[in-house]
Scaffold this motif. Sequence first.
Motif, PDB file in Angstrom:
ATOM      1  N   TRP A 153       0.786  -1.235   0.000  1.00 26.08           N
ATOM      2  CA  TRP A 153       0.000   0.000   0.000  1.00 26.08           C
ATOM      3  C   TRP A 153       0.821   1.291   0.000  1.00 26.08           C
ATOM      4  O   TRP A 153       0.610   2.187  -0.818  1.00 26.08           O
ATOM      5  CB  TRP A 153      -0.987   0.014   1.175  1.00 26.08           C
ATOM      6  CG  TRP A 153      -1.897   1.203   1.086  1.00 26.08           C
ATOM      7  CD1 TRP A 153      -1.864   2.321   1.856  1.00 26.08           C
ATOM      8  CD2 TRP A 153      -2.944   1.405   0.120  1.00 26.08           C
ATOM      9  NE1 TRP A 153      -2.834   3.204   1.448  1.00 26.08           N
ATOM     10  CE2 TRP A 153      -3.503   2.666   0.381  1.00 26.08           C
ATOM     11  CE3 TRP A 153      -3.463   0.637  -0.929  1.00 26.08           C
ATOM     12  CZ2 TRP A 153      -4.551   3.179  -0.372  1.00 26.08           C
ATOM     13  CZ3 TRP A 153      -4.508   1.161  -1.686  1.00 26.08           C
ATOM     14  CH2 TRP A 153      -5.039   2.412  -1.402  1.00 26.08           C
ATOM     15  N   ASP A 188      -2.139  -5.459  -0.521  1.00 23.48           N
ATOM     16  CA  ASP A 188      -3.146  -4.634   0.159  1.00 23.48           C
ATOM     17  C   ASP A 188      -4.348  -4.450  -0.772  1.00 23.48           C
ATOM     18  O   ASP A 188      -4.597  -5.272  -1.664  1.00 23.48           O
ATOM     19  CB  ASP A 188      -2.507  -3.306   0.594  1.00 23.48           C
ATOM     20  CG  ASP A 188      -3.183  -2.678   1.801  1.00 23.48           C
ATOM     21  OD1 ASP A 188      -4.185  -1.965   1.606  1.00 23.48           O
ATOM     22  OD2 ASP A 188      -2.719  -2.903   2.927  1.00 23.48           O
ATOM     23  N   ASP A 189      -5.070  -3.380  -0.598  1.00 27.00           N
ATOM     24  CA  ASP A 189      -6.320  -3.128  -1.325  1.00 27.00           C
ATOM     25  C   ASP A 189      -6.108  -3.087  -2.848  1.00 27.00           C
ATOM     26  O   ASP A 189      -5.017  -2.784  -3.294  1.00 27.00           O
ATOM     27  CB  ASP A 189      -6.869  -1.778  -0.845  1.00 27.00           C
ATOM     28  CG  ASP A 189      -8.361  -1.664  -1.014  1.00 27.00           C
ATOM     29  OD1 ASP A 189      -8.960  -2.572  -1.610  1.00 27.00           O
ATOM     30  OD2 ASP A 189      -8.926  -0.655  -0.540  1.00 27.00           O
ATOM     31  N   TYR A 227      -5.750  -8.842   1.697  1.00 29.65           N
ATOM     32  CA  TYR A 227      -6.448  -7.746   2.389  1.00 29.65           C
ATOM     33  C   TYR A 227      -7.939  -7.832   2.104  1.00 29.65           C
ATOM     34  O   TYR A 227      -8.350  -8.097   0.971  1.00 29.65           O
ATOM     35  CB  TYR A 227      -5.871  -6.446   1.843  1.00 29.65           C
ATOM     36  CG  TYR A 227      -6.636  -5.182   2.140  1.00 29.65           C
ATOM     37  CD1 TYR A 227      -6.231  -4.343   3.178  1.00 29.65           C
ATOM     38  CD2 TYR A 227      -7.739  -4.802   1.385  1.00 29.65           C
ATOM     39  CE1 TYR A 227      -6.909  -3.155   3.449  1.00 29.65           C
ATOM     40  CE2 TYR A 227      -8.426  -3.620   1.652  1.00 29.65           C
ATOM     41  CZ  TYR A 227      -8.002  -2.803   2.687  1.00 29.65           C
ATOM     42  OH  TYR A 227      -8.666  -1.635   2.952  1.00 29.65           O
ATOM     43  N   CYS A 235     -11.669   0.061   1.770  1.00 28.59           N
ATOM     44  CA  CYS A 235     -11.473   1.519   1.790  1.00 28.59           C
ATOM     45  C   CYS A 235     -11.334   2.088   0.381  1.00 28.59           C
ATOM     46  O   CYS A 235     -11.681   3.223   0.119  1.00 28.59           O
ATOM     47  CB  CYS A 235     -10.249   1.874   2.625  1.00 28.59           C
ATOM     48  SG  CYS A 235     -10.532   1.643   4.382  1.00 28.59           S
ATOM     49  N   GLY A 236     -10.820   1.292  -0.544  1.00 31.57           N
ATOM     50  CA  GLY A 236     -10.695   1.747  -1.927  1.00 31.57           C
ATOM     51  C   GLY A 236     -11.953   1.469  -2.737  1.00 31.57           C
ATOM     52  O   GLY A 236     -11.928   1.536  -3.966  1.00 31.57           O
ATOM     53  N   LYS A 261      -5.021  -9.008   6.334  1.00 31.35           N
ATOM     54  CA  LYS A 261      -5.261  -7.679   6.940  1.00 31.35           C
ATOM     55  C   LYS A 261      -6.732  -7.371   6.715  1.00 31.35           C
ATOM     56  O   LYS A 261      -7.207  -7.370   5.572  1.00 31.35           O
ATOM     57  CB  LYS A 261      -4.358  -6.638   6.279  1.00 31.35           C
ATOM     58  CG  LYS A 261      -4.626  -5.195   6.701  1.00 31.35           C
ATOM     59  CD  LYS A 261      -3.562  -4.272   6.108  1.00 31.35           C
ATOM     60  CE  LYS A 261      -3.954  -2.813   6.195  1.00 31.35           C
ATOM     61  NZ  LYS A 261      -2.989  -1.942   5.494  1.00 31.35           N
ATOM     62  N   ASP A 263      -9.680  -4.763   7.199  1.00 35.65           N
ATOM     63  CA  ASP A 263      -9.756  -3.309   7.363  1.00 35.65           C
ATOM     64  C   ASP A 263     -11.218  -2.851   7.487  1.00 35.65           C
ATOM     65  O   ASP A 263     -12.019  -3.064   6.573  1.00 35.65           O
ATOM     66  CB  ASP A 263      -9.074  -2.679   6.125  1.00 35.65           C
ATOM     67  CG  ASP A 263      -8.798  -1.205   6.282  1.00 35.65           C
ATOM     68  OD1 ASP A 263      -9.323  -0.587   7.220  1.00 35.65           O
ATOM     69  OD2 ASP A 263      -8.047  -0.667   5.445  1.00 35.65           O
ATOM     70  N   CYS A 299      -7.335  -4.149  11.398  1.00 32.15           N
ATOM     71  CA  CYS A 299      -7.059  -2.777  10.988  1.00 32.15           C
ATOM     72  C   CYS A 299      -8.337  -1.982  11.206  1.00 32.15           C
ATOM     73  O   CYS A 299      -9.240  -2.018  10.374  1.00 32.15           O
ATOM     74  CB  CYS A 299      -6.621  -2.768   9.523  1.00 32.15           C
ATOM     75  SG  CYS A 299      -6.372  -1.127   8.850  1.00 32.15           S
ATOM     76  N   TYR A 301      -7.862   1.065  13.153  1.00 32.08           N
ATOM     77  CA  TYR A 301      -7.290   2.365  13.524  1.00 32.08           C
ATOM     78  C   TYR A 301      -7.263   2.616  15.040  1.00 32.08           C
ATOM     79  O   TYR A 301      -7.280   3.764  15.492  1.00 32.08           O
ATOM     80  CB  TYR A 301      -8.020   3.504  12.770  1.00 32.08           C
ATOM     81  CG  TYR A 301      -8.688   3.024  11.494  1.00 32.08           C
ATOM     82  CD1 TYR A 301      -7.923   2.461  10.468  1.00 32.08           C
ATOM     83  CD2 TYR A 301     -10.070   3.046  11.353  1.00 32.08           C
ATOM     84  CE1 TYR A 301      -8.524   1.950   9.326  1.00 32.08           C
ATOM     85  CE2 TYR A 301     -10.680   2.542  10.208  1.00 32.08           C
ATOM     86  CZ  TYR A 301      -9.906   1.992   9.208  1.00 32.08           C
ATOM     87  OH  TYR A 301     -10.510   1.478   8.101  1.00 32.08           O
ATOM     88  N   ARG A 319      -3.923  -2.515  14.537  1.00 35.61           N
ATOM     89  CA  ARG A 319      -3.503  -1.133  14.332  1.00 35.61           C
ATOM     90  C   ARG A 319      -3.923  -0.301  15.532  1.00 35.61           C
ATOM     91  O   ARG A 319      -4.994  -0.504  16.096  1.00 35.61           O
ATOM     92  CB  ARG A 319      -4.131  -0.600  13.045  1.00 35.61           C
ATOM     93  CG  ARG A 319      -3.403  -1.053  11.782  1.00 35.61           C
ATOM     94  CD  ARG A 319      -2.311  -0.065  11.408  1.00 35.61           C
ATOM     95  NE  ARG A 319      -2.935   1.209  11.107  1.00 35.61           N
ATOM     96  CZ  ARG A 319      -3.407   1.525   9.895  1.00 35.61           C
ATOM     97  NH1 ARG A 319      -3.281   0.691   8.885  1.00 35.61           N
ATOM     98  NH2 ARG A 319      -3.971   2.698   9.691  1.00 35.61           N
ATOM     99  N   ASP A 323      -3.796   6.061   9.435  1.00 34.68           N
ATOM    100  CA  ASP A 323      -2.713   5.712   8.498  1.00 34.68           C
ATOM    101  C   ASP A 323      -1.457   6.554   8.714  1.00 34.68           C
ATOM    102  O   ASP A 323      -1.535   7.773   8.866  1.00 34.68           O
ATOM    103  CB  ASP A 323      -3.185   5.929   7.056  1.00 34.68           C
ATOM    104  CG  ASP A 323      -4.220   4.907   6.659  1.00 34.68           C
ATOM    105  OD1 ASP A 323      -4.691   4.150   7.536  1.00 34.68           O
ATOM    106  OD2 ASP A 323      -4.569   4.860   5.464  1.00 34.68           O
ATOM    107  N   MET A 355       2.481   0.410   9.012  1.00 34.19           N
ATOM    108  CA  MET A 355       3.598  -0.109   8.220  1.00 34.19           C
ATOM    109  C   MET A 355       4.725   0.911   8.126  1.00 34.19           C
ATOM    110  O   MET A 355       4.535   2.091   8.387  1.00 34.19           O
ATOM    111  CB  MET A 355       3.079  -0.471   6.830  1.00 34.19           C
ATOM    112  CG  MET A 355       1.903  -1.428   6.918  1.00 34.19           C
ATOM    113  SD  MET A 355       1.020  -1.673   5.388  1.00 34.19           S
ATOM    114  CE  MET A 355       0.258  -0.114   5.061  1.00 34.19           C
TER     115      MET A 355
HETATM  116  C1  GLA Z   1      -6.874   2.026   4.961  1.00 37.65           C
HETATM  117  C2  GLA Z   1      -5.739   1.340   5.694  1.00 37.65           C
HETATM  118  C3  GLA Z   1      -4.475   1.435   4.872  1.00 37.65           C
HETATM  119  C4  GLA Z   1      -4.705   0.791   3.506  1.00 37.65           C
HETATM  120  C5  GLA Z   1      -5.889   1.450   2.817  1.00 37.65           C
HETATM  121  C6  GLA Z   1      -6.274   0.726   1.539  1.00 37.65           C
HETATM  122  O1  GLA Z   1      -6.650   3.393   4.839  1.00 37.65           O
HETATM  123  O2  GLA Z   1      -5.557   1.893   6.973  1.00 37.65           O
HETATM  124  O3  GLA Z   1      -3.402   0.803   5.535  1.00 37.65           O
HETATM  125  O4  GLA Z   1      -4.934  -0.578   3.682  1.00 37.65           O
HETATM  126  O5  GLA Z   1      -7.026   1.460   3.662  1.00 37.65           O
HETATM  127  O6  GLA Z   1      -7.418   1.241   0.934  1.00 37.65           O
END
Ligand code: GLA
Length: 504
Positions: A153, A188-189, A227, A235-236, A261, A263, A299, A301, A319, A323, A355
């Motif tokens: 990511w 990741d995403d 992910y 998130c994406g 992961k 999220d 994840c 936050y 987490r 981020d 990360m």
């Molecule tokens: C969130 C996560 C990031 C990453 C993005 C991907 O923001 O906290 O680490 O995985 O999503 O969309």
Amino acid sequence: MHRIAAFVFLAILSWTLPSFGKDVSGRWRLLRHTDDGNTLETFLEIKQQGSHISGTLLVAWGNLLISDGRLQDHDISFTVSIAPTYAFRFTGKVDGNEMQLIQYDPNVGSFPVSGIRMKENESTSPARLPLPDLRELPDNGLARTPPMGWNSWNFFHDKIDDSTVRQIADAMVASGMRAAGYVYLNIDDTWQGQRDTAGLIQPNKKFPNMKALADYVHSKGLKLGIYSSPGPRTCGSYEGSYGHEEQDANTFAEWGIDYLKYDWCSAFRIYQDSEMRAVYQKMGDALIRTRRPIVYSLCQYGKEDVWRWGKLVSGNLWRTTGDIRDNAASMFSNAEAELELAPWAEPGHWNDPDMLEVGNGSMSAEEYRTHLTLWSVLAAPLIAGNDIRNMTAETRETLTNSEVIAVDQDRLGKQGRRVLKRGDIEIWTRPLAGDAVAIALINMGSDDTSLSLEWKQLGIDDVAVARDLWKHQDLPQKASRYAGTIVGHGCVLIRVQRQHGSSS
Ligand code: GLA
């Protein structure tokens, strides 16, 4: 006079009433077609007052207010601020129940987005499904030391695909990263495609065969991570695991995935924050039932004091913040968010300050060494986030410093704490196996600062050897103290060995 009154009246009318036939007020579904074959959805709720538009953009991870909204004839434009220096800009045309926009995202560039007006009864999220009753899941036995690896990511964002992951796998071996302990390669995403008619998730065009990719990564002595989100969307805005938790866990296991992961993202549209434990338990349970060893990375936050229940849902790491960004302020604030969290780290269960940004270019070499130092003292997962294929020798040396990594991976598994703060200088210590202690002297300020410190001041007596882990040399001052200058945002990391301990 009459003319002026008429003008004022018309002006007020045009401001208060939408111009006839061009009322864009309401809810809109915005669709973006990506090169990987997906159609990503967001929603726009807008209110028009004359030529002024206000409202909210509903993205997968939150609701964002729009500003500077204008409608002039068919031309529409508005801004969506994400952070003080980061905003999306939308411009385009509206025609009845459709709009064609260009979205400018400073991270990605410009791309077209089409909008369709939604019907009154149309919902923006699926119906809620029941959650399991809370119970304690067993420890999955993984991650006895903080996980080490790499994640796509921070550097690649959505520009990650099968061939890049293979190249990274090769580079992990060639650069010595694997030998240094970085074994998890985590996608990741943005790998997701659609579900098939049986509901099985398919990767998108960028990942033609996930099982073959896992085989390749395994053949290099590495492990593959993936992910997903407990919500309908990541998130994406890609496909999440909502309603398919068990099916996805099984699919991941069949592909040969070793790390997930998970999220939170759009899960907030379905569940309350207070339900997070049950939500994460659902996937934790599904992962355990696959019988494949899969590291479970939470994840969300750091919400809902996740450190209090992360291990009860079979989580290996969680987490603790939002981020990380590639700058010193973000790195320091993510570390300091863990000031009170040391009691919750132990073998198998780790606080995760996010990360690494080491090697991504916006911090100095000193700052990146401080980054790795803090993460090691915090017993944090070391998940590199740079382009391993093209890193400088300096970045490689920082990431693969075996003496620093040994602190991170210490088998006692105790997270360090800040024990002293003198102006900008912070002293963090971490107890290590074999009656040793890691001592990090961190300069949080930007000016070089001199420091003289006796180990006794930290309550550490009988020191036999004190070693500077970045310089790879023992300290000369008869091991009793440190004296020197610490550069701005820099650090010194020392391992002291007590007389009666052993380094084994
Ligand atoms: C969130 C996560 C990031 C990453 C993005 C991907 O923001 O906290 O680490 O995985 O999503 O969309």
